[in-house]
Design a protein around this motif. Sequence first.
Motif, PDB file in Angstrom:
ATOM      1  N   UNK A   1      24.931  47.787  21.979  1.00 48.12           N
ATOM      2  CA  UNK A   1      24.872  49.242  21.993  1.00 48.12           C
ATOM      3  C   UNK A   1      26.015  49.818  21.169  1.00 48.12           C
ATOM      4  N   UNK A   2      25.684  50.824  20.347  1.00 46.31           N
ATOM      5  CA  UNK A   2      26.694  51.452  19.495  1.00 46.31           C
ATOM      6  C   UNK A   2      27.808  52.056  20.349  1.00 46.31           C
ATOM      7  N   UNK A   3      29.039  51.692  20.039  1.00 48.89           N
ATOM      8  CA  UNK A   3      30.168  52.272  20.758  1.00 48.89           C
ATOM      9  C   UNK A   3      30.377  51.704  22.145  1.00 48.89           C
TER      10      UNK A   3
ATOM     11  N   UNK B   1      39.937  53.469  14.378  1.00 48.33           N
ATOM     12  CA  UNK B   1      38.568  53.995  14.228  1.00 48.33           C
ATOM     13  C   UNK B   1      37.774  53.283  13.125  1.00 48.33           C
ATOM     14  N   UNK B   2      38.313  52.152  12.605  1.00 48.63           N
ATOM     15  CA  UNK B   2      37.588  51.449  11.532  1.00 48.63           C
ATOM     16  C   UNK B   2      36.282  50.838  12.061  1.00 48.63           C
TER      17      UNK B   2
ATOM     18  N   UNK C   1      34.545  51.981  14.597  1.00 48.44           N
ATOM     19  CA  UNK C   1      33.628  53.105  14.826  1.00 48.44           C
ATOM     20  C   UNK C   1      33.008  53.545  13.496  1.00 48.44           C
ATOM     21  N   UNK C   2      33.840  53.578  12.453  1.00 47.24           N
ATOM     22  CA  UNK C   2      33.334  53.978  11.130  1.00 47.24           C
ATOM     23  C   UNK C   2      32.265  52.997  10.651  1.00 47.24           C
ATOM     24  N   UNK C   3      32.508  51.699  10.837  1.00 52.64           N
ATOM     25  CA  UNK C   3      31.519  50.692  10.413  1.00 52.64           C
ATOM     26  C   UNK C   3      30.220  50.879  11.193  1.00 52.64           C
TER      27      UNK C   3
ATOM     28  N   UNK D   1      29.051  53.568  12.641  1.00 46.23           N
ATOM     29  CA  UNK D   1      28.306  54.775  12.271  1.00 46.23           C
ATOM     30  C   UNK D   1      27.719  54.679  10.863  1.00 46.23           C
ATOM     31  N   UNK D   2      28.290  53.803  10.026  1.00 45.74           N
ATOM     32  CA  UNK D   2      27.694  53.591   8.693  1.00 45.74           C
ATOM     33  C   UNK D   2      26.506  52.640   8.777  1.00 45.74           C
ATOM     34  N   UNK D   3      26.244  52.143   9.989  1.00 47.00           N
ATOM     35  CA  UNK D   3      25.124  51.223  10.167  1.00 47.00           C
ATOM     36  C   UNK D   3      25.471  49.794   9.777  1.00 47.00           C
ATOM     37  N   UNK D   4      26.783  49.513   9.617  1.00 45.86           N
ATOM     38  CA  UNK D   4      27.191  48.149   9.259  1.00 45.86           C
ATOM     39  C   UNK D   4      27.182  47.292  10.538  1.00 45.86           C
ATOM     40  N   UNK D   5      26.581  46.120  10.445  1.00 42.88           N
ATOM     41  CA  UNK D   5      26.566  45.193  11.573  1.00 42.88           C
ATOM     42  C   UNK D   5      27.955  44.549  11.659  1.00 42.88           C
TER      43      UNK D   5
END
Lengths: 257, 272
Positions: free
Chosen positions: A2-4, A117-118, A120-122, A124-128
């Motif tokens: 799950x994201x986050x 926050x790196x 989180x940034x990945x 949200x960019x959709x990076x696995x």
Amino acid sequence: MKLGGEYTYAGLSASLCRGALERPWLPLSMWKAFFQRSMIIGVRAVPTVFLMAFCVGSVLAMVLVEQLQELNMEETVPRLVWIILNQQLAPMLAAVVFIGRSVSGSAAELANMKIGEEIKALETMGVDVSRYLLLPALGAFVVMLPVMEIYTVGIGLLGAHGVCSLVMGMDANQFVLRALVPPRMQDAFIGAGKSAVFAVVAAMIAFRKGLNATGGSDAVGRVATAAVVSSLAAVTLVNAVITGLQNVLIAAHLMNK
Amino acid sequence: MIPPPPAPMPAATPLLVVRNLVKAFPNGTNVLNGVSLDIFAGDVFTVLGGSGCGKSTLLNILIGVDEPTSGTVHVLGQNIHSLPQRQRKRLMRDVGVLFQSGALLQSLTVAENVALPFQQHHPKISRDRDLLEDTVLMKLRAVKLDAHAQKYPRELSGGMKKRAALARALALDPKLLISDEPTSGLDPVSTKEIDDLTITLSRKSGTTVVVVTHDLLSFQRIATRGIMLGAERDGALRGTVLLAGSREDFFASEHPLVRGFFHLKEAGDVQG
């Protein structure tokens, strides 16, 4: 995953397997990360491993020579050093150096990325995150720890030969013959195999601790310490379990004979 | 020269719809309390509020890295919190996020950071090295960082880091840019630069912007509409929408907490 959300061992394992199997061809940037990490784990650890392995090999030989001389069995020292180093000491010694250098470093790096926050940034960019960040690191761990283990065995044997040569006047040919004839290559495979398992166990602990870091910059140190302590405990436990299983299998094999 | 704002679209479908959003912390405190808002294409929508008003929590919920206790968030027509992972990732292609810290990957150069969204979402561009390099340079030129493409984030100033992060957030020309305190920690010149760039780039690419901030100067410069949330010190009104409206509505508001926030801030700016 799950994201986050919180990273669990099950979630991390599943996403690492999925990341590796879905697209087995890694892009150039990930190979670059793999080789960089391999250099840090393996090559830069050489002086530390050399010192520790040489000392451990020498001390092991000294203890064995002292004890076995009383039984007139000191000629078996090279063989015993080979077995003990391969099966127990070298995998654990290499793992300790690896945990102290690389597991703590990885956990701290991931914690820093989480707090900065790196991660989180990945996400949200959709990076696995598992595939992009963890897979190259896991690959480097699994390849380099067995390499370190094999190197540890070699240097340990060198230290043991030094003692045998000084105390018993045993030359290099005799030492190698007594250690390796008849050949027991299964010991080398056990050691390298154990190291690969240790690498996976320690890596998963480092990844989970690092990715779940919360708080400020103080969390980075806390996470690195926790990763080292947990990895050492886990590797020791896994080693005991593997050795136990190995002994049960050998006993069963002997009974069948 | 900043392009003029697009004409209002009265009957347009909102790009982002938030309804009755509640976020309760484990200790029972509601940090967001029934927040609802609509953001339309072309808006530069500002979320204002003092410390502890739930601005960052709201942002985390909007980008899907935090779950609300209740309420819904529809981004580009899709409920972001009920989407399967894969679809959510696809949706996030159309949403750029600028984090407060910039959140550039320290192990990558500025150019590699900006290339990351292309590598993830545009395999065709990322496979052609020349095309990727040209595209990244074009994005960096837009934020006046093309000369620093091969530098690492640690070699950049705070303002440059924010500009690089803005280039990365806008790399895929997203429909929506969500920006968390983009000017915090910057000097007035860098603040103005970031504000101008946000507006210029978003208008050029037609991106709708949501800015979470407590910077009134930025609000004055960039906001078309916004909401103000009650802060921790506002007691029961914490996390509720105190005012929703246009920039002019905020300056004309008679709401004591809105007036207090604006006047306190102005007094603070004068003193500062």
